[in-house]
Design a protein around this motif. Sequence first.
Motif, PDB file in Angstrom:
ATOM      1  N   GLU A 158      26.126  -1.073 -41.390  1.00  0.00           N
ATOM      2  CA  GLU A 158      25.079  -2.075 -41.560  1.00  0.00           C
ATOM      3  C   GLU A 158      25.669  -3.391 -42.062  1.00  0.00           C
ATOM      4  OE1 GLU A 158      22.179  -0.391 -44.140  1.00  0.00           O
ATOM      5  OE2 GLU A 158      21.631   1.211 -42.739  1.00  0.00           O
ATOM      6  N   TYR A 159      25.120  -4.493 -41.561  1.00  0.00           N
ATOM      7  CA  TYR A 159      25.694  -5.792 -41.888  1.00  0.00           C
ATOM      8  C   TYR A 159      24.610  -6.859 -41.945  1.00  0.00           C
ATOM      9  CZ  TYR A 159      28.461 -10.054 -41.416  1.00  0.00           C
ATOM     10  OH  TYR A 159      29.019 -11.289 -41.620  1.00  0.00           O
ATOM     11  N   GLU A 160      24.603  -7.626 -43.027  1.00  0.00           N
ATOM     12  CA  GLU A 160      23.729  -8.788 -43.133  1.00  0.00           C
ATOM     13  C   GLU A 160      24.279  -9.728 -44.193  1.00  0.00           C
ATOM     14  OE1 GLU A 160      19.079 -10.118 -44.024  1.00  0.00           O
ATOM     15  OE2 GLU A 160      19.559  -8.042 -43.453  1.00  0.00           O
ATOM     16  N   SER A 162      23.759 -13.997 -45.687  1.00  0.00           N
ATOM     17  CA  SER A 162      22.969 -15.223 -45.625  1.00  0.00           C
ATOM     18  C   SER A 162      23.679 -16.306 -46.423  1.00  0.00           C
ATOM     19  CB  SER A 162      21.563 -14.992 -46.170  1.00  0.00           C
ATOM     20  OG  SER A 162      21.610 -14.558 -47.518  1.00  0.00           O
ATOM     21  N   CYS A 290      24.877  -8.800 -32.775  1.00  0.00           N
ATOM     22  CA  CYS A 290      24.360  -9.391 -34.005  1.00  0.00           C
ATOM     23  C   CYS A 290      23.314 -10.442 -33.677  1.00  0.00           C
ATOM     24  CB  CYS A 290      25.491 -10.034 -34.811  1.00  0.00           C
ATOM     25  SG  CYS A 290      26.649  -8.857 -35.545  1.00  0.00           S
ATOM     26  N   VAL A 300      21.243 -16.860 -41.487  1.00  0.00           N
ATOM     27  CA  VAL A 300      21.297 -15.405 -41.616  1.00  0.00           C
ATOM     28  C   VAL A 300      22.044 -14.844 -40.410  1.00  0.00           C
ATOM     29  CG1 VAL A 300      19.982 -13.261 -41.752  1.00  0.00           C
ATOM     30  CG2 VAL A 300      19.110 -15.327 -42.874  1.00  0.00           C
ATOM     31  N   LYS A 302      23.083 -10.951 -39.017  1.00  0.00           N
ATOM     32  CA  LYS A 302      22.908  -9.518 -39.285  1.00  0.00           C
ATOM     33  C   LYS A 302      23.165  -8.703 -38.032  1.00  0.00           C
ATOM     34  CE  LYS A 302      17.900  -9.619 -38.466  1.00  0.00           C
ATOM     35  NZ  LYS A 302      16.563  -9.328 -39.049  1.00  0.00           N
TER      36      LYS A 302
END
Length: 307
Positions: A158-160, A162, A290, A300, A302
């Motif tokens: 998982e990747y996010e 900001s 993404c 952002v 993600k």
Amino acid sequence: MSIHLPNPLRKGDNIAIVSPSGTLAPDLLHQSIALIRAEGYNVEVMPHVEGYSTSVFSATDVQRAADLEQAILRPDIKAIICARGGYGAVRTLQHINSNVWQACNKWIVGFSDITALHSVLSQNGIASVHGPMLKHIAQHGMHNPDVELMMQVLTSGEYEVSGKPLAYSRVGRAKGILTGGNLSIIYSLRSTPADINPQGKILFLEDLSEYNYHIDRMIQNLKYSGFLAQLSGLILGQFTGMKDGATPFGKNATEIIADAVAEYSYPVWTGFPAGHAQEVNTPLLMGAECEMQVTEESGVLKSGTFI
């Protein structure tokens, strides 16, 4: 092309250390290994990482390739962290059978010269992590935010992230495979089997210690060839230690690239905190789908829905 997210890393798994490019100082090597082991992972240094330096390179081209091939093909190794960048990955690639990449089912981590590996992995539908290597781990520890995000990707996929876009950003929303890395390496891969296919991609760029006119030369290649026109989005990271010649170019790296893409409509995020700065190198999930959203106030990035 289908996208493959490597198997998640678990405590007790084996992590291999390879050096596809330059050599790392022994104190940094051993300090970082101790920190990784303290988190509950086994670490194996591949045979030609230490003590085989040939000046610029960590070992011969064939030795570096053999280490990487072995680490990829051994089923007991679950992730690979590159010791450092430097120069040499493009030479290493030429001694690796293409079938090896297709068999890769584990995370590979690195940045800078390791851009060459990310490009090949992406071509084969394998996600990887553009992020901190052993020097960063040795200097900042495993609980540094960049290292923690890297480990989050390795253990969950998982990747996010900001942040606040800087000047010359362009608002918008894009979705696509995240690709790229070091601009000089991307430029050096043009027309090789490791060249990036830009169609619908979100491109990340950063660089180190280049002359401004060199940045312009490389980005004009990408523009003139139609590469930049095919993107769905652009992220500009750290351009560290840029230089001017005797006659100043008149624009910095970000301005040069922003000017080159001014005619396109896709979103642009400038000032993304990834690259060669000493303190911050935010990881990116390369070779994976993404989503990127840029507004006047925030950006952002993600992970999206994998095919």
